[in-house]
Design an enzyme around this catalytic site. Structure first.
Site, PDB file in Angstrom:
ATOM      1  N   ASP A  21       0.835  -1.203   0.000  1.00 32.38           N
ATOM      2  CA  ASP A  21       0.000   0.000   0.000  1.00 32.38           C
ATOM      3  C   ASP A  21       0.871   1.254   0.000  1.00 32.38           C
ATOM      4  O   ASP A  21       1.992   1.239   0.500  1.00 32.38           O
ATOM      5  CB  ASP A  21      -0.922  -0.033   1.232  1.00 32.38           C
ATOM      6  N   ASN A  69     -11.009  -2.517  -5.437  1.00 33.71           N
ATOM      7  CA  ASN A  69     -10.228  -1.577  -6.252  1.00 33.71           C
ATOM      8  C   ASN A  69     -10.867  -1.270  -7.611  1.00 33.71           C
ATOM      9  O   ASN A  69     -10.498  -0.291  -8.265  1.00 33.71           O
ATOM     10  CB  ASN A  69      -8.788  -2.073  -6.451  1.00 33.71           C
TER      11      ASN A  69
HETATM   12  C1  IPE Z   1      -5.474  -2.774  -0.215  1.00 36.38           C
HETATM   13  O1  IPE Z   1      -5.098  -1.466  -0.432  1.00 36.38           O
HETATM   14  C2  IPE Z   1      -5.504  -3.506  -1.506  1.00 36.38           C
HETATM   15  C3  IPE Z   1      -4.207  -3.701  -2.150  1.00 36.38           C
HETATM   16  C4  IPE Z   1      -3.049  -3.419  -1.637  1.00 36.38           C
HETATM   17  C5  IPE Z   1      -4.281  -4.279  -3.455  1.00 36.38           C
HETATM   18  P1  IPE Z   1      -6.175  -0.305  -0.571  1.00 36.38           P
HETATM   19  O2  IPE Z   1      -5.423   0.964  -0.706  1.00 36.38           O
HETATM   20  O3  IPE Z   1      -7.133  -0.622  -1.660  1.00 36.38           O
HETATM   21  O4  IPE Z   1      -6.933  -0.396   0.828  1.00 36.38           O
HETATM   22  P2  IPE Z   1      -7.863   0.640   1.574  1.00 36.38           P
HETATM   23  O5  IPE Z   1      -8.910   1.057   0.601  1.00 36.38           O
HETATM   24  O6  IPE Z   1      -7.008   1.800   1.959  1.00 36.38           O
HETATM   25  O7  IPE Z   1      -8.396  -0.086   2.749  1.00 36.38           O
HETATM   26  C1  IPE Z   2      -1.499   0.226  -3.366  1.00 35.14           C
HETATM   27  O1  IPE Z   2      -1.285   1.595  -3.370  1.00 35.14           O
HETATM   28  C2  IPE Z   2      -1.748  -0.325  -4.745  1.00 35.14           C
HETATM   29  C3  IPE Z   2      -3.115  -0.799  -4.980  1.00 35.14           C
HETATM   30  C4  IPE Z   2      -4.088  -0.800  -4.098  1.00 35.14           C
HETATM   31  C5  IPE Z   2      -3.408  -1.294  -6.307  1.00 35.14           C
HETATM   32  P1  IPE Z   2      -2.475   2.609  -3.407  1.00 35.14           P
HETATM   33  O2  IPE Z   2      -2.819   2.927  -4.815  1.00 35.14           O
HETATM   34  O3  IPE Z   2      -3.609   2.150  -2.559  1.00 35.14           O
HETATM   35  O4  IPE Z   2      -1.810   3.881  -2.732  1.00 35.14           O
HETATM   36  P2  IPE Z   2      -2.468   4.907  -1.706  1.00 35.14           P
HETATM   37  O5  IPE Z   2      -3.032   4.108  -0.579  1.00 35.14           O
HETATM   38  O6  IPE Z   2      -3.521   5.647  -2.455  1.00 35.14           O
HETATM   39  O7  IPE Z   2      -1.337   5.783  -1.285  1.00 35.14           O
HETATM   40 MG    MG Z   3      -4.093   2.358  -0.607  1.00 30.96          MG
END
Ligand code: IPE
Ligand code: IPE
Ligand code: MG
Length: 247
Positions: A21, A69
């Site tokens: 993340d 997502n």
């Molecule tokens: C969790 O990250 C899913 C992945 C790392 C693929 P998110 O960024 O989607 O999670 P939330 O929405 O902050 O809980």
């Molecule tokens: C994790 O990084 C990747 C996926 C969930 C695909 P994020 O895209 O969630 O990054 P933040 O949480 O917005 O910083």
């Molecule tokens: Mg995230």
């Protein structure tokens, strides 16, 4: 200080799961679009995977795309799916060179056909590799996985292959997408968030949780080593008392 030498290779986790993340926030910090963060996240995947394989970790599961997502802006979803194709195609030869087997968990059939095809090619081409399983969680959510298992079990009962009295943890685990893979002993989440976000709910019943503020694109082998050292300094009691588990 050499972190790697502080790791006890005799008590490595057999399975490490990672919620990758912070890509978006990392990109924002650099004044770039979110997709720039995802692209740089691939470097972290490469370094972490290599480091885990070199240590002798047998399974690593990376949460790459959750069922939730899909609710992101279409442009970002499309970029992530394209990146998946590009990355798998680009990494197959390295995976084969490093004897790493690619696997995937999640509702894979619902991925865009191009992504699904690249994924299946990667899985097929690496299926005889034996050093480590690299498991990508794609279109994955734990609740989906659990509901899917329940449906499969109900179907088996309807088909008279199973009776309800015989449903036990083993029967249930056999229907999960992680069937055959040991539960992760260690779950890492980057970016400072302290939540599970619908990842491996059944499997992490007794996992050690490790949260780090590092944003995923900055995660490197030393961060993995730090997480493993932290894990190895914990006492895993599984409901017993400290005196019972102390050797
Ligand atoms: C969790 O990250 C899913 C992945 C790392 C693929 P998110 O960024 O989607 O999670 P939330 O929405 O902050 O809980
Ligand atoms: C994790 O990084 C990747 C996926 C969930 C695909 P994020 O895209 O969630 O990054 P933040 O949480 O917005 O910083
Ligand atoms: Mg995230």
């Amino acid at each position: 200080m050499d972190l790697k030498s502080k790791i006890n290779l005799e008590s490595l986790p057999k399975h490490i799961a990672i919620i990758m993340d912070g890509n978006g926030r990392w990109a924002k910090k650099h004044g770039k679009p979110r997709v720039f963060g995802h692209r740089n996240g691939v470097k972290a995947v490469r370094d972490t995977t290599e480091a885990a394989a070199e240590l002798g970790v047998e399974n690593i599961t990376l949460y790459a795309f959750s069922t939730e997502n899909w609710n992101r802006p279409l442009l970002e979803v499309n970029a992530l799916m394209a990146l998946l194709v590009e990355t798998i195609r680009g990494e197959i030869s390295t995976l084969n060179k490093n004897n790493i087997r690619l696997k995937a968990i999640g509702d894979l059939k619902k991925l865009p056909p191009r992504s699904y095809k690249a994924l299946m090619e990667g899985i097929e081409s690496t299926k005889n590799n034996t050093r480590m399983n690299l498991i990508l969680a794609l279109n994955y959510s734990a609740r989906w996985e659990i509901m899917n298992a329940v449906q499969n079990i109900a179907q088996k009962i309807e088909d008279k292959q199973l009776i309800s009295a015989n449903i036990d943890e083993k029967t249930f685990e056999n229907e999960l997408s992680t069937s055959g893979i040991p539960d992760p002993e260690l779950l890492i989440r980057t970016s400072g968030e302290s939540r599970i976000s619908n990842f491996l709910l059944w499997q992490i019943a007794y996992s050690e949780l490790y949260f780090t503020p590092i944003l995923w694109p900055e995660f490197r082998r030393d961060h993995l080593y730090e997480a493993i050292i932290d894990f190895q300094n914990r006492e895993r009691r599984f409901g017993k008392t400290s005196e019972q588990v102390a050797k």
